[in-house]
Enzyme design. Structure first.
Site, PDB file in Angstrom:
ATOM      1  N   GLY A 247      25.146  57.000  64.440  1.00 44.23           N
ATOM      2  CA  GLY A 247      24.868  57.002  65.872  1.00 44.23           C
ATOM      3  C   GLY A 247      24.426  58.375  66.353  1.00 44.23           C
ATOM      4  O   GLY A 247      23.917  59.196  65.582  1.00 44.23           O
ATOM      5  N   SER A 248      24.653  58.636  67.618  1.00 50.96           N
ATOM      6  CA  SER A 248      24.229  59.898  68.220  1.00 50.96           C
ATOM      7  C   SER A 248      25.144  61.036  67.794  1.00 50.96           C
ATOM      8  O   SER A 248      26.279  60.825  67.350  1.00 50.96           O
ATOM      9  CB  SER A 248      24.250  59.775  69.744  1.00 50.96           C
ATOM     10  OG  SER A 248      25.589  59.647  70.209  1.00 50.96           O
ATOM     11  N   GLY A 252      29.169  61.167  67.173  1.00 49.48           N
ATOM     12  CA  GLY A 252      29.694  61.690  65.922  1.00 49.48           C
ATOM     13  C   GLY A 252      30.725  62.783  66.118  1.00 49.48           C
ATOM     14  O   GLY A 252      31.707  62.868  65.364  1.00 49.48           O
ATOM     15  N   GLU A 269      26.418  59.937  59.990  1.00 51.86           N
ATOM     16  CA  GLU A 269      24.957  59.911  59.975  1.00 51.86           C
ATOM     17  C   GLU A 269      24.498  59.910  61.421  1.00 51.86           C
ATOM     18  O   GLU A 269      24.512  58.886  62.096  1.00 51.86           O
ATOM     19  CB  GLU A 269      24.449  58.657  59.240  1.00 51.86           C
ATOM     20  CG  GLU A 269      24.827  58.592  57.779  1.00 51.86           C
ATOM     21  CD  GLU A 269      24.094  59.606  56.926  1.00 51.86           C
ATOM     22  OE1 GLU A 269      23.211  60.336  57.450  1.00 51.86           O
ATOM     23  OE2 GLU A 269      24.400  59.693  55.726  1.00 51.86           O
ATOM     24  N   CYS A 303      16.477  57.103  63.081  1.00 50.12           N
ATOM     25  CA  CYS A 303      16.988  58.469  63.025  1.00 50.12           C
ATOM     26  C   CYS A 303      16.030  59.372  62.260  1.00 50.12           C
ATOM     27  O   CYS A 303      16.039  60.595  62.431  1.00 50.12           O
ATOM     28  CB  CYS A 303      18.386  58.512  62.406  1.00 50.12           C
ATOM     29  SG  CYS A 303      18.498  57.680  60.813  1.00 50.12           S
TER      30      CYS A 303
END
Length: 517
Positions: A247-248, A252, A269, A303
């Site tokens: 995610g963002s 994170g 990630e 991403c």
């Protein structure tokens, strides 16, 4: 393609899903969940896909308890036998590739070819994991003590929690789950609430394999629930050995903090702000094709999407003209239309964030070269379609350091290869990077320790489209995690060093004497 031209009901039926379904299961058994209803709408046409009754905190706790029981049994099954189960899962995905690919495309908004590609990634990681099940190698070391043997081995870790993002609603789960399974772990999946039916469909496919092989309930688990039901309690749960979250960067950091406070493991990630350096020595036609897929593929919602182009000043105007012309020919439309190259953004919130970023570009001195508008019309009535945008900027604008999860591409100039590398590295994120050049000095400089600071560095291919054979992940605010190929499996296991004395003496290490008279 109009609303009448595509009906999701037949796809759901083929995947064994009803329009109204439950949000939690332990493999083959679905819970009678009573959380608030969660509706899923396609960004392609705004049509409602179905309703899910969310899992509650009570449901989550039952799932974790069942996963704990299942782990005790699953970890004792020989790894190659676990690999055989994963092989069958890959075969089940092959049989369901077309309908699952359509559902991914329709619920998320990526074009059908990308939906099929995402399911193919799942199949590929199954194949990889099957081979891995016979290769969970440790090392043998030489002991300084006579008649001693030293080695290391890897043991299953426990419960692996997977938190996946909307942009890859099924593939990222498989990167984690298939490796975890062959490593002897059990999995609890919390999918994005924006694409819940993709997760439901995957578990329906997996259920047949689990049932046919009499796999204990709790090896593969699903919990569809908002953060109000399944959030910090998941992250703080001591029973969950590893949290793998995609995610963002903001998300994170929260995951890392909560998991870190209990000294748990987190595999992160997170955001990317990926650049392509285009040298004066580049094959410009190749570079242009890579930029197009990297920047507008998945509507810029990968991403690894290309966010920045760093172009040598001698070819800047020429390449800019080619790029704008290419953008003007991109086909935007319904993701299941075979002629579409760019579908919608995930929702209207993402659209608003796209426009906000464009306004910031203008305020900070950037210049819009192409696109940046909302697309109107009957075919686009979901309100999620935009025209991909190109902005000419200086590399030091504050907005350039942010990741806008949309098709917004920044282009900028450079003079020397060292300057280009410095510009590329001058952002907080460090996921994917690329250079297009036929000059060996430049490409090797880019790949050296003084070159790209990203987890992925490519030469003469773009930033997007990683293969499962290599470890996937990045540095800095991208989180440092590695998933998928190479030796990423080690993150899903615990290492143990063993020393065996087969002599009749007890010598101590480092020659220490500790004799009692």
């Amino acid at each position: 393609m109009t609303k009448q031209a595509f009906r999701i009901e037949s796809v759901l039926k083929e995947l064994g899903i009803e329009g109204s379904t439950k949000g939690a299961c332990t493999g083959t058994k679905w819970f009678d969940t009573k959380g608030k209803s969660l509706d899923s709408y396609s960004p392609a046409d705004g049509v409602k896909i179905g309703t899910i009754s969310q899992a509650t905190a009570e449901d989550y706790n039952k799932i974790i308890e069942q996963a704990q029981k299942a782990f005790k049994e699953w970890q004792m099954i020989p790894a190659p036998k676990r690999g055989e189960i994963v092989r069958q899962m890959g075969e089940a995905l092959r049989k369901n590739k077309e309908p699952l690919g359509k559902l991914v495309s329709y619920e998320m908004g990526k074009i059908y070819q990308e939906g099929l590609g995402e399911v193919q990634e799942m199949i590929d990681i199954c194949d990889f994991a099957v081979g891995l099940s016979r290769q969970l190698y440790g090392l043998t070391m030489q002991s300084e003590r006579p008649q001693h043997r030293m080695y290391e081995q890897w043991h299953p870790l426990g419960i692996v929690g997977v938190i996946s993002a909307f942009n890859f609603p099924v593939a990222v789960w498989s990167w984690n789950a298939m490796l975890a399974l062959v490593c002897g772990d059990v999995v609890v999946w919390k999918p994005s609430s924006k694409v819940p039916f993709c997760a439901i469909a995957v578990h329906q496919i997996m259920a047949d394999v689990l049932r046919q092989n009499m796999i204990p309930e709790g090896v593969l688990n699903l919990v569809v629930g908002s953060s109000g039901y399944v959030g910090d309690n998941f992250l703080a749960d001591q029973r969950v050995a590893l949290i793998s979250a995609t995610g963002s960067t903001k998300m994170g950091k929260r995951v890392a903090k909560i998991v870190g406070e209990r000294l748990g493991r987190s595999l992160l990630e997170l955001g990317g702000n990926n650049a392509i350096i285009i040298s004066q020595h580049a094959n410009q036609d190749m570079a242009l094709r890579a930029v197009l897929f990297g920047a507008v593929g998945t509507a810029g919602q990968r991403c690894t999407s290309t966010r920045r182009l760093i172009i040598h000043e001698s070819i800047f105007e020429e390449f800019k003209k080619k790029l704008v012309n290419a953008y003007s020919h991109i086909r935007i439309g319904h993701p299941l239309d075979k002629d579409t190259l760019v579908g919608p953004l995930i929702d209207t919130k993402a659209v608003n964030q796209f426009f906000d970023a464009i306004e910031r570009v203008k305020q900070e001195g950037g210049r819009i070269l192409y696109g940046g508008e909302k697309i109107e019309g009957e075919e686009f009535e979901s309100g999620c379609y935009v025209k991909p945008c190109i902005a000419e900027v200086s590399h030091n604008l504050p907005i350039v350091c942010d990741e806008t999860f949309a098709p917004l591409l920044y282009i900028m100039k450079y003079k020397t290869i060292d300057e280009a590398i410095a510009i590329q590295n001058d952002v907080p994120q460090g996921l994917s990077s690329a250079i297009f050049s036929l000059n060996l000095h430049e490409t090797e400089r880019f790949l050296s320790q003084a070159g790209s600071d990203c987890g992925i560095a490519n030469v003469n291919i773009g930033t997007s489209g990683a293969e499962i054979g290599g470890a996937f992940g990045g540095e800095k605010e991208t989180g440092g995690g590695r998933e998928s190929g190479s030796d990423s499996w080690k993150f899903y296991m615990r290492r143990q060093t063993n020393t065996i004395n087969f002599s009749t003496e007890l010598p101590l290490a480092q020659g220490i004497r500790f004799d009692v008279s």
